[in-house]
Design an enzyme around this catalytic site. Sequence first.
Site, PDB file in Angstrom:
ATOM      1  N   GLU A 174       0.165   7.031 -10.617  1.00 33.51           N
ATOM      2  CA  GLU A 174       1.425   7.787 -10.495  1.00 33.51           C
ATOM      3  C   GLU A 174       1.737   8.624 -11.741  1.00 33.51           C
ATOM      4  O   GLU A 174       2.796   8.456 -12.374  1.00 33.51           O
ATOM      5  CB  GLU A 174       2.582   6.831 -10.203  1.00 33.51           C
ATOM      6  CG  GLU A 174       2.392   6.021  -8.931  1.00 33.51           C
ATOM      7  CD  GLU A 174       3.671   5.323  -8.464  1.00 33.51           C
ATOM      8  OE1 GLU A 174       4.671   5.340  -9.211  1.00 33.51           O
ATOM      9  OE2 GLU A 174       3.669   4.773  -7.343  1.00 33.51           O
ATOM     10  N   GLU A 371      -0.634   1.250  -2.845  1.00 35.28           N
ATOM     11  CA  GLU A 371       0.612   0.481  -3.019  1.00 35.28           C
ATOM     12  C   GLU A 371       1.533   0.731  -1.835  1.00 35.28           C
ATOM     13  O   GLU A 371       1.668   1.866  -1.366  1.00 35.28           O
ATOM     14  CB  GLU A 371       1.379   0.901  -4.284  1.00 35.28           C
ATOM     15  CG  GLU A 371       0.868   0.328  -5.566  1.00 35.28           C
ATOM     16  CD  GLU A 371       1.714   0.704  -6.786  1.00 35.28           C
ATOM     17  OE1 GLU A 371       2.959   0.721  -6.681  1.00 35.28           O
ATOM     18  OE2 GLU A 371       1.107   0.994  -7.827  1.00 35.28           O
TER      19      GLU A 371
HETATM   20  C1  BGP Z   1       5.290   1.944  -8.304  1.00 36.73           C
HETATM   21  C2  BGP Z   1       4.566   1.483  -9.543  1.00 36.73           C
HETATM   22  C3  BGP Z   1       4.446   0.000  -9.652  1.00 36.73           C
HETATM   23  C4  BGP Z   1       5.626  -0.794  -9.151  1.00 36.73           C
HETATM   24  C5  BGP Z   1       6.223  -0.224  -7.868  1.00 36.73           C
HETATM   25  C6  BGP Z   1       7.543  -0.816  -7.456  1.00 36.73           C
HETATM   26  O1  BGP Z   1       5.832   3.203  -8.540  1.00 36.73           O
HETATM   27  O2  BGP Z   1       3.259   2.014  -9.562  1.00 36.73           O
HETATM   28  O3  BGP Z   1       4.103  -0.268 -10.970  1.00 36.73           O
HETATM   29  O4  BGP Z   1       6.511  -1.039 -10.156  1.00 36.73           O
HETATM   30  O5  BGP Z   1       6.396   1.165  -7.952  1.00 36.73           O
HETATM   31  O6  BGP Z   1       8.610  -0.183  -8.106  1.00 36.73           O
HETATM   32  P1  BGP Z   1       9.673  -0.942  -8.976  1.00 36.73           P
HETATM   33  O7  BGP Z   1       8.926  -1.930  -9.781  1.00 36.73           O
HETATM   34  O8  BGP Z   1      10.315   0.096  -9.817  1.00 36.73           O
HETATM   35  O9  BGP Z   1      10.643  -1.562  -8.025  1.00 36.73           O
END
Ligand code: BGP
Length: 469
Positions: A174, A371
């Site tokens: 990302e 993800e």
């Molecule tokens: C994505 C990231 C992850 C993870 C996920 C969930 O953008 O790659 O690292 O954190 O989001 O988001 P958050 O942890 O902000 O709830």
Amino acid sequence: MSEDVSLKSMPKIKFPNHFLWGAATSAEQCEGRGQTGKGLTKWDLHFQSDPNQFFEKVGPEITSDFARRYVQDIALWAQIGIKAVRLSFSWARLFPDDQKPSQSAVKFYHDVLDELAEHKIKALMTLSHFDLPAWAVQVGGWSNSKVRAAFLNYASLIFREYDAKTEAFATFCEPIVETICGYMGQKCHWPLAENYQLAFNVGNGLILLHAQTVSLFKSRPRHAKIGVVLNLSPVYPRRRDHAGDRKAARAYETLHNRWMLEGMVAGKIGQPIRKLFAKLGARLELTSQNLQTIAQVKCDYLGVNYYFPTRVREPVRAKSKSGLSTLFETWKKPSARYNKSRGWEIYPRGIYRVMMRISREFPGLPFYISENGMGVANENLFRDKSGKIADFYRIDFLKSHLVWIQKALAQGAPCFGFTLWSIFDCWSWLNAYKNRYGLIEIDLPTQTRRLKQSAFWYQKIIKEGGFDV
Ligand code: BGP
């Protein structure tokens, strides 16, 4: 026919036999400092300077303690039956002082990869997942050519040491998030800046470095594949027949999706992103040689992160303190479903839109969903009689997305796998342990692990290669 009706009438959802079922996490979010003498990252800097910004003042020091518990953790992952895991290397661990690699850290990642191999779990390894070393962010991060040179040195070590034990490398996770959140006024990633010229340089620096890293990797005999992980969100104008909303949606799409997709996959810095930054007073500072390097990039595959769609409208005020907020405004559709803990809209069809888009724009490029998942606060409230977290909301979330993934597959999308976020509860940027994403619960005070209901559900899906709707 509404989406819901068409989904209900679907028969058993089957996935290809070779589909790579897995789960993900990242170094900074799970390892903890461990015992190998890790250097400071931008999160350590951030936490030291303002711990109040982190939920319950929990910083990155211990997190899920994976660095010390990886043997038991991997055994538990294997019990669920995952075929692949997406992890990341920590640059600050492998090069604590940026001079020479730490031999104990080099050994640590060998041990982790060997342990995965022992359990027949494929390793999908990211080189940088939001965890730039502190020294690097203090000199301008990815916009600085010295940082990029040091990263290439770090990448060489990784390729030399771990290629044979890795299924696929991803250069970055990302990259747009680091750029926008760190340098465009969003103030959630260090250095919490709002400087559009720096933002344009940082984003383009990442694109250039990605191309250089891919080319470095391909210049040597290799076993693994290489690509990048991008977060993609389908963008919807609030009113389709409103020119201002459509223009705002295009600007959002250009900045959030197209910039990195074009830069890192197609190998160009297109006119739309140049024009967008020109409106913000920033110009392209890459040389023509840099642009040639970028043009030569060729990813073996793409990782796609999808969590939510984005709804955009024309900004209500044309003038505001922030140049960016004059280009678009995001809005929440009142009738949509939301994950209340995270505030993100739940729109499973969005994953299909993204998959079909990639298939159309980059025909033949293999990709996987790197993800997708649901973070929920206070999961303690959902324990069943045995004490296990009965996270049926997560099962529903994942199921509804998998249905649309399967639909895209049936229409020929070259998607080879799914690594849900996340394998176990892990620390998050600013939110720390507020929202839990894991298939495995972690009780932080004792660091004990326990499978949630979703882990048993996922185990069954992997075994059967599908599920009934
Ligand atoms: C994505 C990231 C992850 C993870 C996920 C969930 O953008 O790659 O690292 O954190 O989001 O988001 P958050 O942890 O902000 O709830």
